[in-house]
Structure formats: structure tokens, C-alpha cells
Design an enzyme around this catalytic site. Sequence first.
Site, PDB file in Angstrom:
ATOM      1  N   GLY A 126     -31.912  59.191 -19.762  1.00 32.84           N
ATOM      2  CA  GLY A 126     -32.555  58.404 -18.710  1.00 32.84           C
ATOM      3  C   GLY A 126     -32.539  59.114 -17.368  1.00 32.84           C
ATOM      4  O   GLY A 126     -32.620  58.497 -16.311  1.00 32.84           O
ATOM      5  N   LEU A 127     -32.426  60.447 -17.395  1.00 32.51           N
ATOM      6  CA  LEU A 127     -32.336  61.219 -16.148  1.00 32.51           C
ATOM      7  C   LEU A 127     -33.574  62.093 -15.959  1.00 32.51           C
ATOM      8  O   LEU A 127     -33.559  63.070 -15.225  1.00 32.51           O
ATOM      9  CB  LEU A 127     -31.045  62.054 -16.142  1.00 32.51           C
ATOM     10  CG  LEU A 127     -29.753  61.220 -16.310  1.00 32.51           C
ATOM     11  CD1 LEU A 127     -28.528  62.126 -16.461  1.00 32.51           C
ATOM     12  CD2 LEU A 127     -29.554  60.268 -15.125  1.00 32.51           C
ATOM     13  N   ASP A 174     -40.474  59.399 -11.541  1.00 32.79           N
ATOM     14  CA  ASP A 174     -39.725  60.557 -12.024  1.00 32.79           C
ATOM     15  C   ASP A 174     -40.340  61.879 -11.552  1.00 32.79           C
ATOM     16  O   ASP A 174     -39.630  62.795 -11.129  1.00 32.79           O
ATOM     17  CB  ASP A 174     -39.658  60.544 -13.557  1.00 32.79           C
ATOM     18  CG  ASP A 174     -39.116  59.221 -14.094  1.00 32.79           C
ATOM     19  OD1 ASP A 174     -38.453  58.502 -13.337  1.00 32.79           O
ATOM     20  OD2 ASP A 174     -39.370  58.918 -15.267  1.00 32.79           O
TER      21      ASP A 174
HETATM   22  C1  GLA Z   1     -38.769  55.183 -16.116  1.00 32.88           C
HETATM   23  C2  GLA Z   1     -40.202  55.509 -15.716  1.00 32.88           C
HETATM   24  C3  GLA Z   1     -40.396  55.383 -14.199  1.00 32.88           C
HETATM   25  C4  GLA Z   1     -39.872  54.054 -13.678  1.00 32.88           C
HETATM   26  C5  GLA Z   1     -38.466  53.768 -14.220  1.00 32.88           C
HETATM   27  C6  GLA Z   1     -37.980  52.406 -13.845  1.00 32.88           C
HETATM   28  O1  GLA Z   1     -37.906  56.157 -15.593  1.00 32.88           O
HETATM   29  O2  GLA Z   1     -40.526  56.818 -16.115  1.00 32.88           O
HETATM   30  O3  GLA Z   1     -41.758  55.555 -13.880  1.00 32.88           O
HETATM   31  O4  GLA Z   1     -40.744  53.015 -13.981  1.00 32.88           O
HETATM   32  O5  GLA Z   1     -38.421  53.900 -15.632  1.00 32.88           O
HETATM   33  O6  GLA Z   1     -37.788  52.312 -12.478  1.00 32.88           O
END
Ligand code: GLA
Length: 379
Positions: A126-127, A174
Amino acid sequence: MPADNHALELAGTAAAAFRDVYGTEPEGLWAAPGRVNLIGEHTDYNDGFVMPFALPFYAVVAASKADEWSFHSTYGDGQTLGGPSLDGFEGWAAYLAGTAWALNESGYPVGPTRFALHSDVPVGGGLSSSAAIECAVLIALAELYGHDIDRAEAARIAQKAENEYVGAPTGVLDQSASLLCEAGHVMFMDCRDLSREQVPFDLAAEGLAMLVVDTQAPHRHADGEYAQRRADCEEAARQLGVASLRDAPKHAKLDDERLNRRMHHVVTENERVLKTAAILRSGEVRGIGELLTASHTSLRHDYEVSSVELDSAVDAALGAGALGARMTGGGFGGSAIALVEADAIPKIEDAVTGAAAQAGLPAPRIFTARAAQGAHRVA
Ligand code: GLA
């Protein structure tokens, strides 16, 4: 600006891989980081506010113009994939091929290129390991083919690769974090127009630290649930008659209980980002702890994107004295962050690890984050 030292180290491995596979030196080496989002979750695709900083984990590409497309990665078995066209790549190679495709589609023609990719952004943590690859490839291709692309526009192009080639319906958080963040700063950004402010963020100077807890739990149902949250937000905005939930009136109420909770998260999360920015500007960093924790509560109950592992990490960190803690990123697994007094790091790490063990969850990987440099050419 000089290259980040850690990116330089990774570049050595990327360059060596390039020489091994292609038998020549690359024309250049480009690095782009993963990110942590301090606060402002699931707000990006609602035209709202976000606040990421870059992590000192990088995807580095060694690249040269060539006769055919070729993608090599040191990941896993060290595969090399390629061919004359950009069609049909899957898995990790889709992030490279998709970025080249998105540049072509956006009026920045690029030609066949050879790549060797080496990354230490944890995959599935999740990074933003995928955005890091896209952004490194994007700045490499832009430079090799002579395009001077504004970084905010570049973020939109990398997002297009993710949305339309890879097929994940994500927002712009991101890719903007990877391309636009600056060392020692957290970036306050308005996702409606990508206007931004770099806010100084030096936790060590305040005797503080940011722990990142990678729960090592696989993202479960992440894609379908993410798309479902987006659809809920769009439906809520439609019922309110506004362009996006960014414009939802403060005390709006919807009849549908689920949509109402989704809306409530987005509205209150945007407020929390604005408050966090104000507190950081005033230098009272400890004051953001409560907002981080409130963000988690909202994501857990109103937005329903947390997980057992994330809740365990957050609860244990808070129980052991963290000033604030929350999941970061899309959710359904991935990582949590905790703002802690520097001298409390061992105690809080022990509590988080102990809680996971007691609940029979995977042992988390915990590290201290610093705000690193966004995407840049390394050599
Ligand atoms: C993921 C998505 C981002 C954003 C986050 C939640 O990382 O890639 O675009 O929506 O979730 O904030």
C-alpha cells in the site's frame, strides 16, 4: 538537486542488471519513490485534499532508446519481456508499457526503449510500488525523447496509464506524490486543480518519528471494493446535485444510510486535511495526532476500507502511547502509520508486533519514515 543517496545505491543494481541483459551501458538512470499519505484518504477522486510525503524507497529504471520495446525487472525471477508493440503486457510490465502508451496517447510520442527496473518499494504494502514504476518510466521516456512535461501534467499521464492500461480506477494521489513531493516536506495538494504547497515536515527535529507498519497482509478484494467506493461517492454527489463530494454542503444528509456514511467520511476527511495543514504550518506537530486517529475511525466505520490487521496495528500503537495512528493508502490490507515520540519507538513497535502475534496475524514489518525526494534523474 543531487540524487538521493539511497536512490543512487539502487541505481547501481539497476545499471548492473541493464549491462547483464543488454550488454551495453544505459543512457541514463531515473528514480521515483513510493509514498505515505499522512492524511486525506479516498478524497483524491472526490476532487478533495491529500497530504502525502515521499518515502526513501525507490523504483529505479536504467534505460536506452532501442529498436524494440524491452522490459527487464530484477523482481522475482528477473524476467525480460518485450516486442515491437506496446500491446498486451500484464503484471509488472504493464506499468512500464502502460506509461509509454499513455505518453503516446497524451501527445508526447515516445519510441522503443529498453529498460532494466530495480525497486525496493514493498510490493502490496500500500506504499505505491506501481506508481513509483510508472513515474520513473515517465521521466525517463520524457527525457530520452525530448519532452519537457510539467510535473502535474505528468502525474495525470501516469494516472492514465494506471486507469486505462493497467485497468485500476485509482485517483491521482500516488502519481502526484511520487512526482511532486520534496525531501523534508509533506505536500498539501488540492486534487481539483493539483495546486499544492510544500509544508516543512521534520519530525526528528521535534523529537518525533513516523512509524510505518506494513501489515504484510495481502490486499483482499481491493480492486472491486475500491471501484465500489468510487461508485458510492459518485452516486452520493449525483443525489446532492454537486459535481463531486468536495462540494457537498457541510450538513448534507442522504436517505441511503450507506451513501450517507461514505459522504460523511469524505466531507470530514477534507476538513481534517485542512486542519492538519494549518497545524503543521504553525509548527505544533504533536497536534495532528488526534486528526490522524479520527481519520482512521472514519475510514474504519464510515468508509469501511480498513482490515483486521490495520485495526490491530492502529489500536496497539495508540494503546502504547502513539500520538495518533491510521491506515494509509487505499486500505483492505497494506500499511498503517503511527506518529510517536522518538523515545517511545521500541515500546510501540513491541506493542504492534505483540498484538499481531496474539491475534494470529502475520508479523508486521515496521520502519521509521523520513520525507524523501520525489522523482529525479540519478545519473
Ligand atoms: C489508492 C489509490 C489513490 C487513493 C488512495 C486512497 O492508493 O491509488 O488514488 O485513492 O488509494 O486515498
